[in-house]
Design an enzyme around this catalytic site. Structure first.
Site, PDB file in Angstrom:
ATOM      1  N   ASP A   1      -3.153   8.262  -1.184  1.00  0.00           N
ATOM      2  CA  ASP A   1      -3.559   7.215  -0.242  1.00  0.00           C
ATOM      3  C   ASP A   1      -4.985   6.765  -0.545  1.00  0.00           C
ATOM      4  O   ASP A   1      -5.284   5.583  -0.683  1.00  0.00           O
ATOM      5  CB  ASP A   1      -3.445   7.800   1.174  1.00  0.00           C
ATOM      6  CG  ASP A   1      -3.937   6.866   2.261  1.00  0.00           C
ATOM      7  OD1 ASP A   1      -3.535   5.684   2.253  1.00  0.00           O
ATOM      8  OD2 ASP A   1      -4.712   7.321   3.127  1.00  0.00           O
TER       9      ASP A   1
ATOM     10  N   HIS B   1       0.822  -1.221   0.000  1.00  0.00           N
ATOM     11  CA  HIS B   1       0.000   0.000   0.000  1.00  0.00           C
ATOM     12  C   HIS B   1       0.859   1.277   0.000  1.00  0.00           C
ATOM     13  O   HIS B   1       0.727   2.094  -0.912  1.00  0.00           O
ATOM     14  CB  HIS B   1      -1.004  -0.052   1.158  1.00  0.00           C
ATOM     15  CG  HIS B   1      -1.661   1.251   1.456  1.00  0.00           C
ATOM     16  ND1 HIS B   1      -2.487   1.887   0.549  1.00  0.00           N
ATOM     17  CD2 HIS B   1      -1.586   2.068   2.534  1.00  0.00           C
ATOM     18  CE1 HIS B   1      -2.905   3.027   1.079  1.00  0.00           C
ATOM     19  NE2 HIS B   1      -2.366   3.169   2.278  1.00  0.00           N
TER      20      HIS B   1
ATOM     21  N   ASP C   1     -18.793  15.134 -26.250  1.00  0.00           N
ATOM     22  CA  ASP C   1     -17.418  14.830 -25.836  1.00  0.00           C
ATOM     23  C   ASP C   1     -17.305  13.431 -25.226  1.00  0.00           C
ATOM     24  O   ASP C   1     -16.500  13.191 -24.352  1.00  0.00           O
ATOM     25  CB  ASP C   1     -16.904  15.893 -24.856  1.00  0.00           C
ATOM     26  CG  ASP C   1     -17.748  15.980 -23.594  1.00  0.00           C
ATOM     27  OD1 ASP C   1     -18.867  15.420 -23.585  1.00  0.00           O
ATOM     28  OD2 ASP C   1     -17.290  16.598 -22.618  1.00  0.00           O
TER      29      ASP C   1
ATOM     30  N   HIS D   1       3.767   6.986   5.350  1.00  0.00           N
ATOM     31  CA  HIS D   1       2.566   7.703   5.801  1.00  0.00           C
ATOM     32  C   HIS D   1       1.727   6.951   6.838  1.00  0.00           C
ATOM     33  O   HIS D   1       0.987   7.568   7.582  1.00  0.00           O
ATOM     34  CB  HIS D   1       1.697   8.150   4.614  1.00  0.00           C
ATOM     35  CG  HIS D   1       0.807   7.084   4.059  1.00  0.00           C
ATOM     36  ND1 HIS D   1       1.221   6.217   3.071  1.00  0.00           N
ATOM     37  CD2 HIS D   1      -0.462   6.723   4.359  1.00  0.00           C
ATOM     38  CE1 HIS D   1       0.230   5.390   2.781  1.00  0.00           C
ATOM     39  NE2 HIS D   1      -0.802   5.673   3.563  1.00  0.00           N
TER      40      HIS D   1
ATOM     41  N   GLU E   1       0.772   6.047  12.589  1.00  0.00           N
ATOM     42  CA  GLU E   1      -0.590   5.652  12.952  1.00  0.00           C
ATOM     43  C   GLU E   1      -0.655   4.167  13.326  1.00  0.00           C
ATOM     44  O   GLU E   1      -1.277   3.805  14.313  1.00  0.00           O
ATOM     45  CB  GLU E   1      -1.508   5.934  11.751  1.00  0.00           C
ATOM     46  CG  GLU E   1      -2.953   5.543  11.927  1.00  0.00           C
ATOM     47  CD  GLU E   1      -3.756   6.594  12.684  1.00  0.00           C
ATOM     48  OE1 GLU E   1      -3.160   7.613  13.079  1.00  0.00           O
ATOM     49  OE2 GLU E   1      -4.959   6.369  12.881  1.00  0.00           O
ATOM     50  N   ASP E   2      -0.007   3.325  12.557  1.00  0.00           N
ATOM     51  CA  ASP E   2      -0.225   1.878  12.679  1.00  0.00           C
ATOM     52  C   ASP E   2       0.889   1.098  13.371  1.00  0.00           C
ATOM     53  O   ASP E   2       0.707  -0.061  13.705  1.00  0.00           O
ATOM     54  CB  ASP E   2      -0.424   1.258  11.281  1.00  0.00           C
ATOM     55  CG  ASP E   2      -1.660   1.802  10.581  1.00  0.00           C
ATOM     56  OD1 ASP E   2      -2.490   2.412  11.277  1.00  0.00           O
ATOM     57  OD2 ASP E   2      -1.773   1.635   9.363  1.00  0.00           O
TER      58      ASP E   2
END
Ligand code: MN
Length: 496
Positions: free
Chosen positions: A158, A50, A279, A74, A78-79
């Site tokens: 993300d 990821h 279009d 990133h 957090e994790d």
């Protein structure tokens, strides 16, 4: 794909970085790989795939080394148990700030009215933010983002990957994620002029948010699109030969199918009459200079009749997000109608990458129109952050144009409730939970007592007092705006 070979691919994409920057990127990959070790995505892929995908998207936008590194890292704060201090020390304070910005954005949760918020009253009073603290933390977050647009770009990359893999996510999560993407992230991408993100985010959300409409559209457009493709290909080669013959230098010419979601919106405006859509596949011509654009336009009009009222000069009059191009609609062979878009390479880059193109050009030291409008956009946003010194102004500046039909209102605990414009306190109460709606006896908006019929505005912090003995009042039906509130009130009063 194996993470190691995905990383090799990323390195190949980063040919615009120097070798010491690439070493830093490699170091970030190793740290992230270790931090997410043995963690899997819902798809069963190793988690590291990821952040790698996020970094690849950022590399595709040709963003700088710090952004790529922050993209790889990133999710680690957090994790995992990697601290910001370590990132600051091992890489740079700027990288740490970017990671911190993305982590904070993660915590701003957008609650849809249908979501249950079980711990709203379970929270201890001292855990709830006071009004000032809350506004302050939001202000800081916004300031941080505005000061560094790269935070938003990482967040968008993300979200893009999470949407690309949404089919593998838990079914109960899909709808909400897709809706959030359609209503929050795609409009932000649009506002920042990143056409590439906007179109993809919308098309990835579309089938999850409007499954039936999506299927109907596929049925409606499928065959027509195939026929039209061949037709446009033929016209492109005729047009290309003609323009070259007339001495116009062409950098690129290609057909470009309209994104499904924007086709869906357009068809709704035209009563689903596909023949009114010119279009479906547009012809896009990229030429070296601005004067080449006008020359090509003149030549095309000389050979194929233009449709009256369809010539748009977005070069002289760019769109608010900085988009520039010449648009015209012509009668092709056999009278079929086709849209043609003519632009320079810089305009094209800007249309696809928006503010992201800014860093790209800065590195090359170019000073062109596309760059200027990117700079202008960043200046506008910085002025916004200047304005938000006091809470009232801050609230009105939160009302950005892309959010105009919705308001975002906060619980004292800092959760954001997304409501239609003009929603009242009672709509808010039912959006949190039916028990809170049914039991509502009074409310405070930003710390001041307010009657229950009061319409809310963006950024309000609303606190509801309830009593379990209380029941809804019939006259609430006169002012509530959401179907959810209306249905709950009726059913509680036995009016169904
Ligand atoms: Mn992530």
């Amino acid at each position: 794909m194996k993470p190691a070979s995905q990383f090799q691919k990323l390195l190949l994409q980063l040919d615009y970085l120097n070798s010491s920057q690439k070493q830093e990127v490699e170091k970030a990959y190793e740290l992230a790989d270790l931090a997410h070790k043995n963690v899997m995505r819902e798809s069963g892929d190793p988690y590291i795939t990821h952040p790698l995908a996020v970094a690849q998207t950022l590399a595709h936008l040709k963003l700088d080394a710090e952004t790529i590194i922050a993209g790889l890292l990133h999710d680690v704060v957090e994790d995992t148990d990697i601290a910001l201090e370590k990132i600051s020390k091992d890489f740079s304070p700027d990288v740490a700030r970017l990671v911190d910005g993305v982590t904070k954005l993660e915590k701003i949760r957008i609650k849809r009215s249908s979501n249950f918020l079980p711990d709203f009253f379970a929270r201890k009073k001292e855990e709830r933010f006071s009004f000032e603290q809350h506004v302050d933390s939001l202000r800081k977050m916004l300031l941080a983002t505005v000061n560094d647009m790269r935070v938003i770009l990482i967040k968008l990359a993300d979200r893009l990957h999470n949407m690309q893999t949404l089919g593998e996510a838990r079914p109960d999560k899909r709808g909400r994620k897709a809706q959030e993407t359609l209503e929050i992230y795609a409009p932000i991408a649009h506002r920042l002029g990143i056409g590439e993100f906007k179109g993809q985010l919308e098309d990835l959300s579309f089938p999850f948010v409007y499954p039936n409409e999506y299927k109907n559209l596929q049925d409606l457009v499928g065959d027509k699109l195939k026929q039209h493709e061949t037709y446009v290909e033929n016209l492109i080669s005729t047009m290309k030969n003609y323009l070259i013959e007339q001495g116009v230098e062409i950098s690129d010419i290609h057909g470009r199918a309209k994104h499904m979601y924007s086709l869906f919106l357009k068809l709704r405006r035209y009563n689903n009459d596909l023949s009114k859509i010119y279009d479906l596949i547009a012809i896009r011509i990229i030429v070296p200079t601005v004067s080449d654009c006008y020359q090509a336009l003149g030549l095309i009009h000389g050979k194929w009749n233009p449709l009256i009222g369809r010539i748009k000069d977005y070069i002289s009059l760019p769109k608010p997000n900085g988009y520039q191009s010449l648009h015209t609609t012509i009668f092709g062979p056999e009278g079929e109608i086709v849209e043609v878009q003519i632009r320079t390479k810089e305009m094209h880059e800007h249309a696809e990458r928006g503010v992201a193109a800014h860093w790209h050009y800065k590195q090359k030291g170019k000073n062109n129109e596309a760059n200027k409008s990117a700079v202008k956009l960043i200046e506008d946003l910085s002025q916004l952050s200047e304005k938000i010194k006091d809470p009232d102004e801050f609230k009105s500046s939160l009302n950005l144009d892309f959010l105009k039909d919705r308001i975002f209102v906060f619980t004292p605990g800092g959760d954001i409730i997304d409501l239609p414009a003009e929603a009242t306190i009672i709509d808010f109460a039912y959006a949190i939970h039916s028990d809170i709606g049914n039991g509502a006896t009074g409310a405070k908006i930003n710390g001041k007592i307010a009657p229950l019929h009061t319409e809310l505005s963006n950024g309000d912090i609303v606190e509801i007092s309830t009593s379990h003995r209380s029941t809804p009042r019939r006259d609430w039906l006169k002012f509530v705006k959401t179907a959810r509130a209306r249905n709950h009130i009726k059913s509680r009063l036995g009016l169904n």
